[in-house]
Design a protein around this motif. Structure first.
Motif, mmCIF file in Angstrom:
data_model
loop_
_atom_site.group_PDB
_atom_site.id
_atom_site.type_symbol
_atom_site.label_atom_id
_atom_site.label_comp_id
_atom_site.label_asym_id
_atom_site.label_seq_id
_atom_site.Cartn_x
_atom_site.Cartn_y
_atom_site.Cartn_z
ATOM 1 N N TRP A 27 0.835 -1.195 0.000
ATOM 2 C CA TRP A 27 0.000 0.000 0.000
ATOM 3 C C TRP A 27 0.868 1.242 0.000
ATOM 4 C CZ3 TRP A 27 0.263 -0.373 5.560
ATOM 5 C CH2 TRP A 27 0.021 0.799 6.256
ATOM 6 N N PHE A 28 0.319 2.301 -0.642
ATOM 7 C CA PHE A 28 1.043 3.539 -0.896
ATOM 8 C C PHE A 28 0.295 4.717 -0.293
ATOM 9 C CE2 PHE A 28 1.890 0.549 -4.268
ATOM 10 C CZ PHE A 28 3.264 0.631 -4.441
ATOM 11 N N GLN A 82 -6.235 3.321 0.671
ATOM 12 C CA GLN A 82 -6.776 3.924 -0.540
ATOM 13 C C GLN A 82 -6.016 3.497 -1.792
ATOM 14 O OE1 GLN A 82 -9.534 6.100 -0.937
ATOM 15 N NE2 GLN A 82 -9.961 5.191 1.047
ATOM 16 N N ARG A 83 -4.685 3.548 -1.727
ATOM 17 C CA ARG A 83 -3.854 3.248 -2.895
ATOM 18 C C ARG A 83 -3.050 1.991 -2.620
ATOM 19 N NH1 ARG A 83 -4.404 8.628 -2.595
ATOM 20 N NH2 ARG A 83 -4.550 9.804 -4.516
ATOM 21 N N SER A 84 -3.140 1.051 -3.534
ATOM 22 C CA SER A 84 -2.368 -0.176 -3.389
ATOM 23 C C SER A 84 -1.935 -0.654 -4.766
ATOM 24 C CB SER A 84 -3.180 -1.254 -2.677
ATOM 25 O OG SER A 84 -4.188 -1.740 -3.527
ATOM 26 N N PHE A 85 -1.179 -1.724 -4.774
ATOM 27 C CA PHE A 85 -0.732 -2.243 -6.055
ATOM 28 C C PHE A 85 -1.874 -2.918 -6.802
ATOM 29 C CE2 PHE A 85 1.169 -5.648 -8.670
ATOM 30 C CZ PHE A 85 1.755 -4.833 -9.611
ATOM 31 N N GLN A 86 -2.628 -3.791 -6.127
ATOM 32 C CA GLN A 86 -3.627 -4.549 -6.872
ATOM 33 C C GLN A 86 -5.019 -4.627 -6.267
ATOM 34 O OE1 GLN A 86 -1.857 -8.372 -7.374
ATOM 35 N NE2 GLN A 86 -2.218 -9.024 -5.287
ATOM 36 N N ARG A 91 -5.790 1.511 -7.745
ATOM 37 C CA ARG A 91 -4.789 0.469 -7.971
ATOM 38 C C ARG A 91 -3.722 0.938 -8.946
ATOM 39 N NH1 ARG A 91 -9.629 -2.202 -8.229
ATOM 40 N NH2 ARG A 91 -9.578 -2.174 -10.487
ATOM 41 N N LEU A 92 -2.479 0.684 -8.590
ATOM 42 C CA LEU A 92 -1.362 1.017 -9.466
ATOM 43 C C LEU A 92 -1.279 0.036 -10.635
ATOM 44 C CD1 LEU A 92 0.933 2.988 -9.865
ATOM 45 C CD2 LEU A 92 2.312 1.642 -8.297
ATOM 46 N N LYS A 93 -1.582 -1.231 -10.385
ATOM 47 C CA LYS A 93 -1.537 -2.239 -11.449
ATOM 48 C C LYS A 93 -2.597 -1.900 -12.494
ATOM 49 C CE LYS A 93 -1.540 -7.214 -12.280
ATOM 50 N NZ LYS A 93 -0.495 -7.160 -13.258
ATOM 51 N N ASP A 94 -2.208 -1.939 -13.732
ATOM 52 C CA ASP A 94 -3.065 -1.661 -14.897
ATOM 53 C C ASP A 94 -3.402 -0.185 -15.082
ATOM 54 O OD1 ASP A 94 -3.143 -4.336 -15.739
ATOM 55 O OD2 ASP A 94 -4.799 -4.769 -14.364
ATOM 56 N N LEU A 95 -2.791 0.697 -14.300
ATOM 57 C CA LEU A 95 -2.990 2.138 -14.480
ATOM 58 C C LEU A 95 -2.336 2.554 -15.795
ATOM 59 C CD1 LEU A 95 -4.325 4.227 -12.575
ATOM 60 C CD2 LEU A 95 -2.045 4.804 -11.779
ATOM 61 N N PRO A 96 -3.041 3.279 -16.662
ATOM 62 C CA PRO A 96 -2.433 3.700 -17.924
ATOM 63 C C PRO A 96 -1.351 4.765 -17.702
ATOM 64 C CG PRO A 96 -4.682 4.537 -17.763
ATOM 65 C CD PRO A 96 -4.440 3.687 -16.556
ATOM 66 N N VAL A 97 -0.302 4.689 -18.510
ATOM 67 C CA VAL A 97 0.762 5.691 -18.510
ATOM 68 C C VAL A 97 0.593 6.491 -19.792
ATOM 69 C CG1 VAL A 97 3.252 6.092 -18.516
ATOM 70 C CG2 VAL A 97 2.292 4.215 -17.156
ATOM 71 N N VAL A 98 0.321 7.793 -19.645
ATOM 72 C CA VAL A 98 -0.030 8.650 -20.768
ATOM 73 C C VAL A 98 0.890 9.870 -20.773
ATOM 74 C CG1 VAL A 98 -1.919 9.941 -21.855
ATOM 75 C CG2 VAL A 98 -2.433 7.913 -20.507
ATOM 76 N N ILE A 103 -0.586 10.509 -25.579
ATOM 77 C CA ILE A 103 -0.190 9.223 -26.150
ATOM 78 C C ILE A 103 -0.017 8.223 -25.019
ATOM 79 C CG2 ILE A 103 1.599 7.995 -27.445
ATOM 80 C CD1 ILE A 103 2.226 10.735 -28.772
ATOM 81 N N GLN A 104 -0.752 7.112 -25.090
ATOM 82 C CA GLN A 104 -0.637 6.087 -24.062
ATOM 83 C C GLN A 104 0.572 5.201 -24.368
ATOM 84 O OE1 GLN A 104 -4.176 4.166 -22.554
ATOM 85 N NE2 GLN A 104 -3.062 2.245 -22.259
ATOM 86 N N LEU A 105 1.478 5.096 -23.391
ATOM 87 C CA LEU A 105 2.688 4.292 -23.556
ATOM 88 C C LEU A 105 2.486 2.847 -23.128
ATOM 89 C CD1 LEU A 105 5.276 6.852 -22.146
ATOM 90 C CD2 LEU A 105 4.734 6.386 -24.543
ATOM 91 N N GLY A 106 1.439 2.586 -22.382
ATOM 92 C CA GLY A 106 1.146 1.242 -21.895
ATOM 93 C C GLY A 106 0.429 1.321 -20.563
ATOM 94 N N ARG A 107 0.279 0.153 -19.944
ATOM 95 C CA ARG A 107 -0.338 0.061 -18.623
ATOM 96 C C ARG A 107 0.675 -0.544 -17.664
ATOM 97 N NH1 ARG A 107 -5.568 0.663 -17.845
ATOM 98 N NH2 ARG A 107 -6.877 1.114 -19.595
ATOM 99 N N VAL A 108 0.598 -0.146 -16.402
ATOM 100 C CA VAL A 108 1.527 -0.652 -15.401
ATOM 101 C C VAL A 108 1.285 -2.145 -15.189
ATOM 102 C CG1 VAL A 108 2.275 -0.514 -12.997
ATOM 103 C CG2 VAL A 108 1.704 1.577 -14.251
ATOM 104 N N SER A 109 2.336 -2.920 -15.402
ATOM 105 C CA SER A 109 2.272 -4.354 -15.182
ATOM 106 C C SER A 109 2.939 -4.720 -13.859
ATOM 107 C CB SER A 109 2.974 -5.076 -16.330
ATOM 108 O OG SER A 109 3.140 -6.434 -16.043
ATOM 109 N N ASP A 110 4.003 -4.010 -13.535
ATOM 110 C CA ASP A 110 4.728 -4.261 -12.291
ATOM 111 C C ASP A 110 5.449 -2.986 -11.884
ATOM 112 O OD1 ASP A 110 5.680 -5.649 -10.085
ATOM 113 O OD2 ASP A 110 6.480 -7.311 -11.252
ATOM 114 N N VAL A 111 5.902 -2.940 -10.652
ATOM 115 C CA VAL A 111 6.602 -1.784 -10.108
ATOM 116 C C VAL A 111 7.933 -2.267 -9.552
ATOM 117 C CG1 VAL A 111 6.531 -0.005 -8.324
ATOM 118 C CG2 VAL A 111 4.453 -0.629 -9.514
ATOM 119 N N TYR A 112 8.983 -1.515 -9.844
ATOM 120 C CA TYR A 112 10.294 -1.820 -9.294
ATOM 121 C C TYR A 112 10.563 -0.857 -8.149
ATOM 122 C CZ TYR A 112 11.301 -4.449 -13.580
ATOM 123 O OH TYR A 112 11.277 -5.351 -14.607
ATOM 124 N N PHE A 113 11.066 -1.394 -7.050
ATOM 125 C CA PHE A 113 11.455 -0.550 -5.930
ATOM 126 C C PHE A 113 12.760 -1.078 -5.372
ATOM 127 C CE2 PHE A 113 9.252 -4.008 -3.962
ATOM 128 C CZ PHE A 113 9.826 -4.176 -2.711
#
Length: 175
Positions: A27-28, A82-86, A91-98, A103-113
């Motif tokens: 969670w974030f 409120q905010r979590s990975f899945q 949810r951060l997972k599947d959030l679009p990156v625009v 221009i949509q670059l993709g959707r979040v599949s995973d997070v590196y920390f």
């Protein structure tokens, strides 16, 4: 370390060596900084989950997560996370990156920390879907040093103008 590698790991009490549960999510806070890990709920229909603040996590390895002790586990309402990975409200997972150009670059599949540098997200693995992942592979978007460069919103991550060619490929051998 990838966040999805942490999900499913046993949570172990460092003082007694006892398994206390399993990581179910992360969670974030409102700035998308890692606040803690979420463990399984007590019952099937419980409105509460068990959570551990990131400050109480001693080690996050490839086979286990060690916490200070059983006293680090707190009961939290699911609505508090409120905010979590899945599994949170946002949810951060599947959030679009625009991009700011729309221009949509993709959707979040995973997070590196970096488990040793605190709570900072160091990058995002992006997907364009199953077929594109097979044909082209997933892409990696490095998180900026200045957190104000990306706008991490509720429904999208907004990044400066760039195109897919600016993204790095994810190596097939990445853990």
């Amino acid at each position: 370390m990838k966040l999805q590698q942490m999900i499913g790991l046993p949570v172990i009490d460092s003082r007694k060596g006892k398994r206390l549960g399993t990581v179910k999510d992360a969670w974030f806070d409102e700035h998308w900084l890692l606040r803690g890990i979420v463990m399984e709920a007590r019952g099937w229909f419980s409105k509460f989950v068990r959570a551990v603040l990131w400050d109480d996590v001693l080690t996050c390895g490839e086979d286990a997560v060690f916490i200070i002790g059983a006293g680090s586990i707190r009961s939290m309402r699911m609505t508090e996370i409120q905010r979590s990975f899945q599994s949170g409200c946002i949810r951060l997972k599947d959030l679009p990156v625009v991009t700011i150009e729309g221009i949509q670059l993709g959707r979040v599949s995973d997070v590196y920390f970096d488990p040793y540098r605190g709570t900072q997200i160091v990058g995002y693995e992006l997907t364009d879907g199953f077929v594109a992942d097979l044909m082209e592979g997933r892409k990696w978007l490095r998180a900026p040093e200045d957190p104000d460069v990306f706008m991490l919103g509720e429904d999208a991550i907004i990044v400066p103008a760039m195109n897919e060619a600016d993204l790095e490929p994810v190596a097939a051998s990445d853990p």
